[in-house]
Structure formats: structure tokens, C-alpha cells
Design a protein around this motif. Structure first.
Motif, PDB file in Angstrom:
ATOM      1  N   ILE A 308       0.859  -1.182   0.000  1.00 32.00           N
ATOM      2  CA  ILE A 308       0.000   0.000   0.000  1.00 32.00           C
ATOM      3  C   ILE A 308       0.897   1.234   0.000  1.00 32.00           C
ATOM      4  N   GLU A 309       0.786   2.057  -1.048  1.00 32.95           N
ATOM      5  CA  GLU A 309       1.735   3.156  -1.212  1.00 32.95           C
ATOM      6  C   GLU A 309       1.160   4.537  -0.914  1.00 32.95           C
ATOM      7  N   CYS A 310      -0.104   4.597  -0.477  1.00 32.89           N
ATOM      8  CA  CYS A 310      -0.679   5.917  -0.228  1.00 32.89           C
ATOM      9  C   CYS A 310      -0.002   6.626   0.941  1.00 32.89           C
ATOM     10  N   ALA A 315       7.868  10.366  -4.185  1.00 31.62           N
ATOM     11  CA  ALA A 315       9.099  10.039  -4.906  1.00 31.62           C
ATOM     12  C   ALA A 315       9.517   8.579  -4.730  1.00 31.62           C
ATOM     13  N   LYS A 316       9.003   7.943  -3.699  1.00 31.03           N
ATOM     14  CA  LYS A 316       9.398   6.559  -3.420  1.00 31.03           C
ATOM     15  C   LYS A 316       8.359   5.540  -3.874  1.00 31.03           C
ATOM     16  N   ARG A 317       7.255   6.002  -4.443  1.00 28.88           N
ATOM     17  CA  ARG A 317       6.223   5.059  -4.895  1.00 28.88           C
ATOM     18  C   ARG A 317       6.657   4.361  -6.179  1.00 28.88           C
ATOM     19  N   GLN A 318       6.381   3.070  -6.227  1.00 25.86           N
ATOM     20  CA  GLN A 318       6.684   2.306  -7.428  1.00 25.86           C
ATOM     21  C   GLN A 318       5.566   2.421  -8.453  1.00 25.86           C
ATOM     22  N   TYR A 319       4.323   2.471  -7.965  1.00 24.39           N
ATOM     23  CA  TYR A 319       3.184   2.487  -8.870  1.00 24.39           C
ATOM     24  C   TYR A 319       2.346   3.755  -8.727  1.00 24.39           C
TER      25      TYR A 319
END
Length: 405
Positions: A308-310, A315-319
Motif C-alpha cells: 500500500i503506497e498511499c 518520490a518513493k512510490r513504485q506504482y
């Protein structure tokens, strides 16, 4: 079952999805009672307030029910059929399971950041006044109180009354009786549950943990023992004793699964072994869906490495910010980052990523586009716009389509 069954990996996935209510597409229009049935099947419905598309609990229910009326969830909470508390995280839970969580309210200091004993001591008089106010004037929201202190934005910078209310909620003194624009509305526990008596109804921590393991096993359907504690965030779970007891009662049996090896199957799924049901459902999943909320389990069972990237810096999110796993016929085959533009009545798909080895079959292309369309229509979108996706996919989908076509 007296002998060990040998299952393919796909059969194991299908059994898990059957336990979660995600094996087959809905066959009729949903009804209010279906919402409660779905939550009981999952045991828990995790709450998250992010509203970039649908808020997570609504999306989890949509994945299982189809286009239901969102107010059914608020109605179930207001009627007392559900309550809120810390289970996996903050969750809606069937009211009949209140006894499972009551022991946590007796020792809220074990909840970590969710309860601050020092704060409660330092502000004891203000908190007593707040409780008297609720007793006299009825349910309240944090928004009902002005912030008379300078605070900076952030999780730890809630205005004082917000912190009072949250601590009282964690301690079980207040319960959530409604949601107003998804903000919690609090009332006194004894007013919400006037007939509750701890001496008569509450479970000991040991008995509650055992029952939570029972619920986890049923809702997972097929599992490794190490997957069980995460469902209710159990820090100490007597797994060996529970497995021995559940096996002796016939609640679970040992199975051998292709690639994964030894696993356990819950008795509620025994009848499905004879038919080896095929998965037919295609839908979008919430980042907080029980199928993917345990990253290790999703990786082991579905070969789907998901985070979960929220809450991850951009800048560090892959998707992307709110990335939805795509379930297609028993396999997690893709993920998409989406945003609902409510003013323009558009669902904007910022990106689509296919899992390695996924073939763009006619069925996949048609059914995933239909799943996106149905979701967008349920959200009130008249149009879907796809900003980034594999070229082969866009050749069939196009970058823009109407939801009423």
C-alpha cells in the motif's frame, strides 16, 4: 475428510476467494442484508478515510456485492448491527462479535499509539467534563469542538477534544453510533449497549483470542498457520494449541498444496473440494481488502508482491497513490492507479501495470474493462480516461470511453 487432499495452487486460491466472497460474480442486484452477510463472511471490514476513489470499506463491499447503495453501511452502523473498534486496524465489526474485542478495551495501553495513558491523566478534568457533556447533550463529533490551541497539521497534532474522544473510544467508554460525512459520531457505551454486562457477556482474553483464531480460519478458508495472527493483529497467539484443538474437533484438516506445501482447510469449504469450483469473478480490489492486506500472504498465495503506497512519499512510490489490484478469474493479474474526478464525473486511470506473464486474452480485456466501467458507473462517472497503460491494452480499450455505452 480422513486423508490428506492434494490441491493445485489455483484450487487453493479459489478456495480462499470462496471464503472471502470473491469466487463468483454477483448473480442479482444486492440487498441491504447482503452487506451484513458480506461483512460477517470476512469477519472484519477495515476502515480507511482516503477518498481518492471510493473510500476503502465501500470498495471492499462493491468488489463482493456489485453496485450497492453506500448508505447501507451507515444504516447498519446506526441501527446497531455493526460497531467500530480496533481489530485488524480500525474496522466495522458485526455487533455479535463485541465480546471478542472487549478485553482490549480493558487494557487500552496495549494498543500502542491508539491510546495515551499520560494524556488521559494530564487531562482528566477536561475528559470528565466532556463525558458529562455527552451524557447531557447526546452524541458528538470532534468537529463540534473548537480548537482553542495552536497545533500544526499532522497525525499527532489533533486538537485536544479529538484526542480525548479517540482515547475514550479506544478505552471503550465511547462508541461510534453514526458517521456524518464519514466523521465519527460518538456516544456513551452504556447508552449504546444498555444491556451489556461485562461479568455476564465478556470473554477472557484467552477465550477471545481462541475465537478470533476461529474467525480468521473461517474467513481465510485455506491458510498456513503463520497467516492467522495478522487477521486480528494478535501479538501472542497460541497457534500450536489452537491447531491441535481445531483439528481434533474437525474444524480444520491438513491439505497439501502445489508449490506451497502443507496448509490447513476450514471445514466450511469441505463440500467445495468435490466440485473444484472455477473462479469467474473479475473486479477491482481495495488496497485494504483482506485478500491483499497481508503482504506476505498475498505474495505466497497469489505471487502478488503488493504494498500500500498511499502513505509512502510520492518520490518513493513504485506504482501510485491508490493502486487497486485487479482480480480476474482467481488470479491477481494487474494493478491500476485511479482517481475519481467528481466534478468532471470521470474516473481517471493514471496507470495500468500487468503482472509478469499475463496474456492479454479476449476474456481478460473484455472483463477487466467491464469491471472498470461498472466501478466507474457506481461512482457516478460518465467517462473513463486511461492516461497510461501498455500499448497492446490501449489498442483494444482505447484511452477514453463512456460508461453508458
Amino acid at each position: 475428510m480422513s486423508t490428506t487432499a492434494y490441491l493445485s495452487l489455483q484450487t487453493a486460491r479459489n478456495l480462499h476467494l470462496a471464503a472471502q466472497g470473491l469466487l463468483r460474480s454477483p448473480v442479482r442486484q444486492p440487498r441491504p442484508e447482503d452487506l451484513l452477510a458480506a461483512i460477517r463472511q470476512m469477519s472484519l471490514l477495515q476502515i480507511d478515510t482516503i477518498n481518492v476513489v471510493a473510500r476503502s470499506p465501500y470498495l471492499v463491499l462493491f468488489s463482493r456485492l456489485g453496485a450497492f447503495a453506500p448508505h447501507w453501511l451507515e444504516d447498519a452502523l446506526a441501527s446497531g448491527a455493526l460497531f467500530e473498534y480496533w481489530a485488524h486496524e480500525a474496522c466495522f465489526i458485526p455487533i455479535e462479535d463485541y465480546a471478542l474485542l472487549r478485553h482490549r478495551m480493558w487494557q487500552p495501553e496495549k494498543l500502542g499509539w491508539k491510546y495515551n495513558a499520560q494524556w488521559m491523566t494530564e487531562h482528566a478534568q477536561e475528559i470528565a467534563t466532556l463525558l458529562e457533556h455527552v451524557a447531557t447533550h447526546g452524541p458528538v463529533r470532534a468537529a463540534d469542538f473548537k480548537n482553542d490551541r495552536q497545533t500544526k497539521p499532522g497525525w499527532w497534532s489533533w486538537k485536544p477534544h479529538k484526542r480525548h474522544l479517540e482515547n475514550l473510544f479506544s478505552a471503550g467508554e465511547l462508541m461510534v453510533v453514526a458517521r456524518h460525512h464519514f466523521q465519527r459520531v460518538y456516544d456513551l457505551r452504556h447508552r449504546v449497549l444498555p444491556d451489556w454486562n461485562d461479568a455476564e457477556h465478556a470473554l477472557s482474553e484467552a477465550d477471545a483470542v481462541t475465537e478470533m483464531l476461529n474467525r480468521s480460519a473461517r474467513s481465510l478458508g485455506i491458510f498456513r498457520a503463520s497467516w492467522l495472527p495478522d487477521y486480528y493483529r494478535l501479538k501472542r497467539a497460541p497457534l500450536t494449541a489452537w491447531l491441535n484443538g481445531a483439528q481434533a474437533r474437525g474444524d480444520i484438516v491438513r491439505v497439501e498444496v502445489e508449490i506451497l506445501g502443507e496448509m490447513w482447510l476450514h471445514h466450511s469449504l469441505f463440500t467445495l473440494l468435490d466440485t473444484c469450483p472455477a473462479a469467474t469473478h473479475t473486479t477491482l480490489l481495495s488496497p485494504f481488502d483482506p485478500v491483499v492486506w497481508d503482504r506476505r500472504r498475498a505474495r505466497e498465495l497469489f505471487n502478488f508482491d503488493y504494498r500500500i503506497e498511499c502513505y509512502t512519499p510520492a518520490a518513493k512510490r513504485q506504482y501510485g497513490y491508490f493502486v487497486l489490484p485487479v482480480l480476474h478469474r482467481g488470479v491477481l493479474k494487474a494493478r491500476l492507479d485511479a482517481k475519481m474526478s467528481r466534478q468532471a464525473q470521470q474516473l481517471v486511470v493514471r496507470g495500468v501495470w500487468l503482472e509478469a506473464g499475463v496474456r492479454l486474452s479476449t476474456a481478460f480485456l473484455k472483463e477487466v474493462k467491464l469491471a472498470i466501467t461498472r466501478f466507474a458507473r457506481w461512482q457516478g462517472a460518465h467517462e473513463v480516461i486511461v492516461e497510461n497503460a501498455p500499448a497492446a491494452l490501449l489498442d483494444v480499450w482505447t484511452a477514453r470511453w463512456r460508461t453508458d455505452s
